[in-house]
Design an enzyme around this catalytic site. Structure first.
Site, mmCIF file in Angstrom:
data_model
loop_
_atom_site.group_PDB
_atom_site.id
_atom_site.type_symbol
_atom_site.label_atom_id
_atom_site.label_comp_id
_atom_site.label_asym_id
_atom_site.label_seq_id
_atom_site.Cartn_x
_atom_site.Cartn_y
_atom_site.Cartn_z
ATOM 1 N N GLU A 293 102.063 45.535 44.630
ATOM 2 C CA GLU A 293 102.592 44.295 45.227
ATOM 3 C C GLU A 293 103.496 44.603 46.426
ATOM 4 O OE1 GLU A 293 102.486 40.739 44.231
ATOM 5 O OE2 GLU A 293 100.724 41.243 43.043
ATOM 6 N N ASP B 44 95.190 34.655 39.493
ATOM 7 C CA ASP B 44 95.933 35.858 39.089
ATOM 8 C C ASP B 44 97.420 35.613 39.334
ATOM 9 O OD1 ASP B 44 96.312 38.612 38.251
ATOM 10 O OD2 ASP B 44 96.727 39.097 40.340
ATOM 11 N N SER B 45 98.255 36.421 38.697
ATOM 12 C CA SER B 45 99.696 36.318 38.925
ATOM 13 C C SER B 45 100.036 36.614 40.389
ATOM 14 C CB SER B 45 100.423 37.321 38.030
ATOM 15 O OG SER B 45 99.958 38.621 38.316
ATOM 16 N N TYR C 36 103.560 39.237 35.938
ATOM 17 C CA TYR C 36 103.553 38.610 34.617
ATOM 18 C C TYR C 36 103.657 39.659 33.510
ATOM 19 C CZ TYR C 36 101.743 33.975 36.166
ATOM 20 O OH TYR C 36 101.577 32.742 36.719
ATOM 21 N N GLY C 37 103.357 40.928 33.868
ATOM 22 C CA GLY C 37 103.150 41.981 32.874
ATOM 23 C C GLY C 37 104.254 42.183 31.849
ATOM 24 N N CYS D 169 93.986 46.314 34.481
ATOM 25 C CA CYS D 169 94.846 45.419 35.257
ATOM 26 C C CYS D 169 94.168 45.297 36.614
ATOM 27 C CB CYS D 169 96.242 46.007 35.405
ATOM 28 S SG CYS D 169 97.245 45.096 36.595
ATOM 29 N N THR D 170 94.036 44.070 37.082
ATOM 30 C CA THR D 170 93.231 43.848 38.286
ATOM 31 C C THR D 170 93.902 44.368 39.560
ATOM 32 O OG1 THR D 170 94.109 41.582 38.368
ATOM 33 C CG2 THR D 170 91.971 41.908 37.304
ATOM 34 N N HIS D 171 95.164 44.778 39.452
ATOM 35 C CA HIS D 171 95.823 45.415 40.606
ATOM 36 C C HIS D 171 95.389 46.879 40.764
ATOM 37 C CE1 HIS D 171 98.589 42.027 40.366
ATOM 38 N NE2 HIS D 171 99.228 42.444 41.429
ATOM 39 N N CYS E 234 93.027 38.072 35.680
ATOM 40 C CA CYS E 234 94.285 38.737 35.326
ATOM 41 C C CYS E 234 94.193 39.106 33.848
ATOM 42 C CB CYS E 234 95.427 37.754 35.571
ATOM 43 S SG CYS E 234 97.043 38.334 35.016
ATOM 44 N N ASN E 235 94.336 40.389 33.559
ATOM 45 C CA ASN E 235 94.233 40.833 32.160
ATOM 46 C C ASN E 235 95.386 40.295 31.324
ATOM 47 O OD1 ASN E 235 91.982 43.126 31.912
ATOM 48 N ND2 ASN E 235 92.879 43.168 33.938
HETATM 49 N N1 DGL Z 1 96.924 41.737 37.696
HETATM 50 C C1 DGL Z 1 97.379 41.346 36.431
HETATM 51 C C2 DGL Z 1 96.574 41.967 35.300
HETATM 52 O O1 DGL Z 1 95.431 42.162 35.436
HETATM 53 C C3 DGL Z 1 98.814 41.421 36.082
HETATM 54 C C4 DGL Z 1 99.802 41.900 37.005
HETATM 55 C C5 DGL Z 1 101.149 41.384 36.596
HETATM 56 O O2 DGL Z 1 101.446 40.273 37.011
HETATM 57 O O3 DGL Z 1 101.881 42.087 35.902
HETATM 58 O O4 DGL Z 1 97.080 42.259 34.256
#
Ligand code: DGL
Length: 271
Positions: A156, A8-9, A40-41, A190-192, A71-72
């Site tokens: 984060e 994941d990012s 990364y979003g 989003c996995t967060h 990570c989506n």
């Molecule tokens: N957790 C990541 C996702 O599922 C992205 C978070 C990010 O880096 O913006 O999209």
């Protein structure tokens, strides 16, 4: 034989790792968080592809025959090119899987109104990946999406359970539901976002089902391995988990322990 790699990012993929390890504790796992370059979003396709490919190569180097993009954003922007171009030419026996398709599959069974909402990063929403995947798998289903650019930074920065987060959580949900009042199922794409689940529940009408991904990705991976026994035989089963981060290990250890409710040791790595 080698471990399953999960990428994941940042910390978000830990919610996927957690779901997978609960269901399949017997395997060995390696988690890699590119915390130094998260989020990364809001990054472009090219950059997300480049960063994701570097991480996949690193996990292959470590010895993972199978990598899950937990990570989506990376799944939306990099998975297809890695599967169709990079793997055949460079690592034909290895596999890389994402989190969007298994999630899209499951909503077919969950939504009664056949109106589904997706909350995700700007990159995932802009890619239209969920919309395309769900409409392909479940013709006639309506999909609306809402980008929530503040949600990942809240997580984060450990602000996800503070009162300041309420405004942004409510705002994202309101904007999603204003697009389609028939939505009865919301994908936390989003996995967060599972870290924000308590607040999301607070601002979501009770009749709406929320779909965090960890459990479903775990079920889908188990099914995949039962159908691909050649891959299953290449996975080591010692029940271990190693953590790598591109940022400082102190910060990773502190935040990862919150995500996993457990103390973790990590090692710094460069991609
Ligand atoms: N957790 C990541 C996702 O599922 C992205 C978070 C990010 O880096 O913006 O999209």
């Amino acid at each position: 034989m080698g471990p399953i790699g999960i990428f994941d990012s940042g910390f978000g993929g830990l919610t996927i790792l957690d779901g997978i390890r609960k269901r399949m504790p017997q395997y060995d796992y390696v988690y890699l968080g590119d915390n130094a370059r998260a989020p990364y979003g809001t990054r472009s396709f090219d950059v997300v592809y480049e960063f994701t490919l570097q991480a996949v190569k690193k996990l292959f180097e470590i010895g993972c025959p199978l990598v899950i993009l937990g990570c989506n954003t990376a799944s939306a922007k990099a998975l297809r090119t890695i599967q169709q171009s990079y793997l055949p030419a460079n690592a034909p026996d290895n596999r890389v899987l994402g989190v969007i398709r298994p999630t899209a599959e499951v909503v077919g069974k969950l939504s009664v109104t056949r109106h589904v909402g997706v909350l995700a990063t700007e990159g995932t929403i802009r890619s239209d990946s969920y919309k395309m995947e769900i409409e392909k798998l479940h013709p006639g289903m309506t999909v609306v999406g809402q980008a929530c650019p503040m949600w990942v930074p809240l997580v984060e920065n450990n602000e996800y359970d503070k009162p300041g987060a309420d405004y942004f959580v409510k705002d994202g949900i309101d904007k999603l539901l204003a697009q389609d009042s028939l939505v009865d199922t919301i994908i936390l794409g989003c996995t967060h976002y599972p870290l924000l689940l308590d607040k999301i529940r607070l601002y979501c009408p009770e009749n709406i089902q929320l779909v965090p991904q960890g459990k479903y990705i775990a079920e889908s991976l188990e099914d995949y391995l039962s159908r691909h026994t050649d891959m299953d035989m290449r996975l080591s089963k010692g029940g271990t988990c190693k953590y790598y981060t591109t940022e400082s290990t102190d910060k990773f250890t502190e935040s990862a322990s919150i995500f996993l409710h457990d103390k973790v040791e990590s090692e710094r790595i460069t991609l």
